[in-house]
Design a protein around this motif. Structure first.
Motif, PDB file in Angstrom:
ATOM      1  N   GLN A 149      16.130  23.420  28.575  1.00  0.00           N
ATOM      2  CA  GLN A 149      15.755  22.169  27.918  1.00  0.00           C
ATOM      3  C   GLN A 149      14.283  22.137  27.519  1.00  0.00           C
ATOM      4  OE1 GLN A 149      16.880  19.312  30.882  1.00  0.00           O
ATOM      5  NE2 GLN A 149      19.026  19.239  30.231  1.00  0.00           N
ATOM      6  N   GLN A 150      13.452  22.918  28.234  1.00  0.00           N
ATOM      7  CA  GLN A 150      12.013  22.909  27.964  1.00  0.00           C
ATOM      8  C   GLN A 150      11.615  23.789  26.788  1.00  0.00           C
ATOM      9  OE1 GLN A 150      10.385  24.005  31.779  1.00  0.00           O
ATOM     10  NE2 GLN A 150      10.856  22.010  32.689  1.00  0.00           N
ATOM     11  N   GLN A 151      12.587  24.510  26.213  1.00  0.00           N
ATOM     12  CA  GLN A 151      12.285  25.312  25.031  1.00  0.00           C
ATOM     13  C   GLN A 151      11.889  24.397  23.878  1.00  0.00           C
ATOM     14  OE1 GLN A 151      15.096  28.936  24.518  1.00  0.00           O
ATOM     15  NE2 GLN A 151      16.351  27.263  25.327  1.00  0.00           N
ATOM     16  N   THR A 152      10.933  24.843  23.093  1.00  0.00           N
ATOM     17  CA  THR A 152      10.503  24.072  21.925  1.00  0.00           C
ATOM     18  C   THR A 152      10.533  24.980  20.703  1.00  0.00           C
ATOM     19  OG1 THR A 152       9.024  22.788  23.357  1.00  0.00           O
ATOM     20  CG2 THR A 152       8.708  22.592  20.990  1.00  0.00           C
ATOM     21  N   PRO A 153      11.454  24.713  19.770  1.00  0.00           N
ATOM     22  CA  PRO A 153      12.526  23.717  19.865  1.00  0.00           C
ATOM     23  C   PRO A 153      13.711  24.258  20.684  1.00  0.00           C
ATOM     24  CG  PRO A 153      12.694  24.907  17.796  1.00  0.00           C
ATOM     25  CD  PRO A 153      11.473  25.445  18.483  1.00  0.00           C
ATOM     26  N   ILE A 154      14.602  23.366  21.086  1.00  0.00           N
ATOM     27  CA  ILE A 154      15.810  23.800  21.786  1.00  0.00           C
ATOM     28  C   ILE A 154      16.663  24.616  20.823  1.00  0.00           C
ATOM     29  CG2 ILE A 154      17.998  23.011  22.787  1.00  0.00           C
ATOM     30  CD1 ILE A 154      16.566  20.738  24.085  1.00  0.00           C
ATOM     31  N   ARG A 155      17.057  25.818  21.247  1.00  0.00           N
ATOM     32  CA  ARG A 155      17.831  26.722  20.378  1.00  0.00           C
ATOM     33  C   ARG A 155      19.321  26.414  20.507  1.00  0.00           C
ATOM     34  NH1 ARG A 155      15.304  31.436  19.156  1.00  0.00           N
ATOM     35  NH2 ARG A 155      17.046  31.700  17.719  1.00  0.00           N
ATOM     36  N   ALA A 156      19.703  25.246  20.019  1.00  0.00           N
ATOM     37  CA  ALA A 156      21.093  24.814  20.160  1.00  0.00           C
ATOM     38  C   ALA A 156      22.048  25.709  19.374  1.00  0.00           C
ATOM     39  CB  ALA A 156      21.238  23.360  19.720  1.00  0.00           C
ATOM     40  N   SER A 157      21.663  26.106  18.171  1.00  0.00           N
ATOM     41  CA  SER A 157      22.550  26.937  17.344  1.00  0.00           C
ATOM     42  C   SER A 157      22.853  28.264  18.038  1.00  0.00           C
ATOM     43  CB  SER A 157      21.911  27.193  15.981  1.00  0.00           C
ATOM     44  OG  SER A 157      21.768  25.999  15.256  1.00  0.00           O
ATOM     45  N   SER A 158      21.843  28.852  18.621  1.00  0.00           N
ATOM     46  CA  SER A 158      22.030  30.125  19.321  1.00  0.00           C
ATOM     47  C   SER A 158      22.954  29.952  20.516  1.00  0.00           C
ATOM     48  CB  SER A 158      20.668  30.667  19.769  1.00  0.00           C
ATOM     49  OG  SER A 158      20.812  31.892  20.449  1.00  0.00           O
ATOM     50  N   LEU A 159      22.801  28.852  21.245  1.00  0.00           N
ATOM     51  CA  LEU A 159      23.665  28.602  22.398  1.00  0.00           C
ATOM     52  C   LEU A 159      25.115  28.371  21.954  1.00  0.00           C
ATOM     53  CD1 LEU A 159      23.408  28.271  25.545  1.00  0.00           C
ATOM     54  CD2 LEU A 159      23.597  25.812  25.122  1.00  0.00           C
ATOM     55  N   ILE A 160      25.303  27.714  20.827  1.00  0.00           N
ATOM     56  CA  ILE A 160      26.658  27.478  20.309  1.00  0.00           C
ATOM     57  C   ILE A 160      27.323  28.808  19.946  1.00  0.00           C
ATOM     58  CG2 ILE A 160      27.959  26.508  18.368  1.00  0.00           C
ATOM     59  CD1 ILE A 160      25.948  24.125  18.454  1.00  0.00           C
ATOM     60  N   ILE A 161      26.562  29.728  19.364  1.00  0.00           N
ATOM     61  CA  ILE A 161      27.107  31.058  19.061  1.00  0.00           C
ATOM     62  C   ILE A 161      27.493  31.774  20.350  1.00  0.00           C
ATOM     63  CG2 ILE A 161      26.508  33.366  18.210  1.00  0.00           C
ATOM     64  CD1 ILE A 161      27.266  31.351  16.058  1.00  0.00           C
ATOM     65  N   THR A 162      26.677  31.647  21.389  1.00  0.00           N
ATOM     66  CA  THR A 162      27.031  32.223  22.687  1.00  0.00           C
ATOM     67  C   THR A 162      28.337  31.630  23.189  1.00  0.00           C
ATOM     68  OG1 THR A 162      24.714  32.624  23.298  1.00  0.00           O
ATOM     69  CG2 THR A 162      26.308  32.520  25.091  1.00  0.00           C
ATOM     70  N   LEU A 163      28.473  30.318  23.083  1.00  0.00           N
ATOM     71  CA  LEU A 163      29.682  29.641  23.551  1.00  0.00           C
ATOM     72  C   LEU A 163      30.910  30.120  22.776  1.00  0.00           C
ATOM     73  CD1 LEU A 163      31.137  27.473  25.206  1.00  0.00           C
ATOM     74  CD2 LEU A 163      30.414  25.779  23.509  1.00  0.00           C
ATOM     75  N   TYR A 164      30.771  30.235  21.464  1.00  0.00           N
ATOM     76  CA  TYR A 164      31.906  30.721  20.666  1.00  0.00           C
ATOM     77  C   TYR A 164      32.267  32.151  21.060  1.00  0.00           C
ATOM     78  CZ  TYR A 164      33.149  27.109  17.304  1.00  0.00           C
ATOM     79  OH  TYR A 164      33.654  25.967  16.734  1.00  0.00           O
ATOM     80  N   GLY A 165      31.264  33.012  21.124  1.00  0.00           N
ATOM     81  CA  GLY A 165      31.532  34.409  21.419  1.00  0.00           C
ATOM     82  C   GLY A 165      32.085  34.636  22.805  1.00  0.00           C
ATOM     83  N   ASP A 166      31.553  33.918  23.783  1.00  0.00           N
ATOM     84  CA  ASP A 166      31.967  34.147  25.168  1.00  0.00           C
ATOM     85  C   ASP A 166      33.260  33.426  25.524  1.00  0.00           C
ATOM     86  OD1 ASP A 166      31.348  35.119  27.955  1.00  0.00           O
ATOM     87  OD2 ASP A 166      31.434  32.963  28.319  1.00  0.00           O
ATOM     88  N   ARG A 217      24.354  23.499  10.275  1.00  0.00           N
ATOM     89  CA  ARG A 217      23.526  24.650   9.894  1.00  0.00           C
ATOM     90  C   ARG A 217      24.317  25.954  10.007  1.00  0.00           C
ATOM     91  NH1 ARG A 217      19.656  24.106  13.476  1.00  0.00           N
ATOM     92  NH2 ARG A 217      18.503  22.673  12.131  1.00  0.00           N
ATOM     93  N   LEU A 218      25.086  26.104  11.078  1.00  0.00           N
ATOM     94  CA  LEU A 218      25.884  27.326  11.269  1.00  0.00           C
ATOM     95  C   LEU A 218      26.970  27.452  10.196  1.00  0.00           C
ATOM     96  CD1 LEU A 218      26.215  27.263  15.164  1.00  0.00           C
ATOM     97  CD2 LEU A 218      24.989  28.974  13.810  1.00  0.00           C
ATOM     98  N   THR A 219      27.470  26.316   9.730  1.00  0.00           N
ATOM     99  CA  THR A 219      28.454  26.336   8.653  1.00  0.00           C
ATOM    100  C   THR A 219      27.802  26.786   7.343  1.00  0.00           C
ATOM    101  OG1 THR A 219      29.689  24.547   9.731  1.00  0.00           O
ATOM    102  CG2 THR A 219      30.174  24.969   7.423  1.00  0.00           C
ATOM    103  N   LYS A 220      26.605  26.285   7.062  1.00  0.00           N
ATOM    104  CA  LYS A 220      25.890  26.684   5.851  1.00  0.00           C
ATOM    105  C   LYS A 220      25.533  28.162   5.889  1.00  0.00           C
ATOM    106  CE  LYS A 220      22.940  24.409   3.563  1.00  0.00           C
ATOM    107  NZ  LYS A 220      21.715  23.731   3.079  1.00  0.00           N
ATOM    108  N   GLU A 221      25.267  28.694   7.094  1.00  0.00           N
ATOM    109  CA  GLU A 221      24.892  30.106   7.235  1.00  0.00           C
ATOM    110  C   GLU A 221      26.107  31.018   7.337  1.00  0.00           C
ATOM    111  OE1 GLU A 221      22.427  30.070  10.697  1.00  0.00           O
ATOM    112  OE2 GLU A 221      20.712  29.169   9.650  1.00  0.00           O
ATOM    113  N   ASN A 222      27.304  30.443   7.132  1.00  0.00           N
ATOM    114  CA  ASN A 222      28.556  31.206   7.102  1.00  0.00           C
ATOM    115  C   ASN A 222      28.931  31.807   8.461  1.00  0.00           C
ATOM    116  OD1 ASN A 222      30.860  32.011   5.663  1.00  0.00           O
ATOM    117  ND2 ASN A 222      30.023  34.047   5.289  1.00  0.00           N
ATOM    118  N   TRP A 223      28.494  31.151   9.535  1.00  0.00           N
ATOM    119  CA  TRP A 223      28.978  31.517  10.869  1.00  0.00           C
ATOM    120  C   TRP A 223      30.299  30.801  11.154  1.00  0.00           C
ATOM    121  CZ3 TRP A 223      27.693  34.969  14.566  1.00  0.00           C
ATOM    122  CH2 TRP A 223      26.437  35.590  14.503  1.00  0.00           C
TER     123      TRP A 223
END
Length: 307
Positions: A15-32, A66-72
């Motif tokens: 949570q203390q990351q600036t900015p929070i890398r939500a998109s990256s975490l969502i990709i992790t969730l999808y992949g895992d 954003r992930l939809t626009k980037e074709n993920w």
């Protein structure tokens, strides 16, 4: 927050990351977690799963857009609900990125090398090819030459073809050697692949997740929600490390290489928590057809077998 102090620490750190890398975490969730169960999930389920990580609904929706626009991801509406799946391109990116994460121990190395000479590439394309090959494990031997001790020639050719660089890149393969790692070669590896910097990142990973392993392994029963959160963070952090790791053969690495201990820790912790985490996923996620499909057989082959 969970009832586990080490897990709380990991969530706070995210949570203390600036900015929070939500998109990256969502990709992790999808992949895992989502891809092994059909690859499609309701947006509301994603929101429910990620809110305990401190990611609010607005940020999740923005990240999904954003992930939809980037074709993920691609969206499908059923009534008023939106369901998101990995695109074909997103799935191929995922497979390429996650193949390293769950792989069993790499095969023995015979001392052969693949060398890529980039001197015939235009300057602008040379930088692009260098970055992509370095991601696949190559290191800079000299300004115009990259080397890799263990590589998949088909993957390299596919990469060069995708970049339109196959005709302008020269590839050599050396023969197997009896002496795998001389003193000079070890020094070159340390210089070309920034081994010391990578070792420090692995050491930090161990310091972050070993306390969680020590707490969980002694518990009689594990909380499914806590196990899910721990699993997402574990793979998220480990995936980021492997994106930097050229996966060099043991013969070229220091005897006390921290990457070995980090992999063992990740494998042991994943095996411990994956079962309860799957229980939580089954309860919390749904598709347009209702509950998630059963997990694929390939899932249980992760880390050499989950048991």
């Amino acid at each position: 927050m969970s009832s586990l102090t080490p897990l709380d620490h990991l969530i706070e750190r995210f949570q203390q990351q600036t900015p929070i890398r939500a998109s990256s975490l969502i990709i992790t969730l999808y992949g895992d977690a989502i891809e092994p169960r059909g690859g499609t999930v309701w947006l509301g389920s994603l929101i429910q799963l990620l809110e305990p990580m401190g990611i609010n609904e607005r940020l999740i929706r923005t990240s999904i857009f954003r992930l939809t626009k980037e074709n993920w991801l691609t969206a499908e509406k059923v009534g008023r609900r939106s369901y998101y799946s990995l695109t074909g391109t997103g799935r191929r990116r995922f497979e390429k990125a996650f193949k390293r994460v769950y792989a069993a121990n790499p095969p023995a190395w015979d001392g052969s090398w693949c060398l890529a000479v980039l001197t015939q590439l235009p300057q602008d394309k040379r930088k692009q090819v260098r970055e992509e090959l370095e991601w696949q494990g190559f290191g800079a031997i000299s300004p115009g030459v990259l080397g890799c001790p263990r590589c998949d020639r088909a993957d390299i050719n596919a990469t060069l073809q995708d970049l339109g660089a196959q005709e302008e890149t020269i590839l050599f393969e050396t023969t197997a050697q009896d002496v795998l790692a001389s003193k000079a070669l070890r020094a070159q590896v340390r210089e070309s692949w920034k081994i010391d910097e990578l070792a420090s990142h692995y050491s930090e990973f161990i310091q972050l997740f070993r306390p969680l392993w020590q707490v969980l392994k002694d518990q009689d029963s594990l909380d499914p929600k806590a196990c899910f959160l721990a699993r997402v963070l574990l793979i998220h952090e480990y995936r980021k490390l492997l994106l930097r790791d050229p996966q060099l053969p043991d013969e070229l690495l220091p005897g006390d290489w921290e990457g070995r201990a980090a992999r063992q820790l990740c494998r042991n912790l994943y095996r411990l928590i994956q079962g309860p985490a799957e229980q939580w996923l089954e309860a919390a996620m749904e598709t347009a057809d209702g509950p998630l499909p059963a997990v694929s057989e390939g899932f249980y082959k992760r880390f050499g077998g989950l048991g």
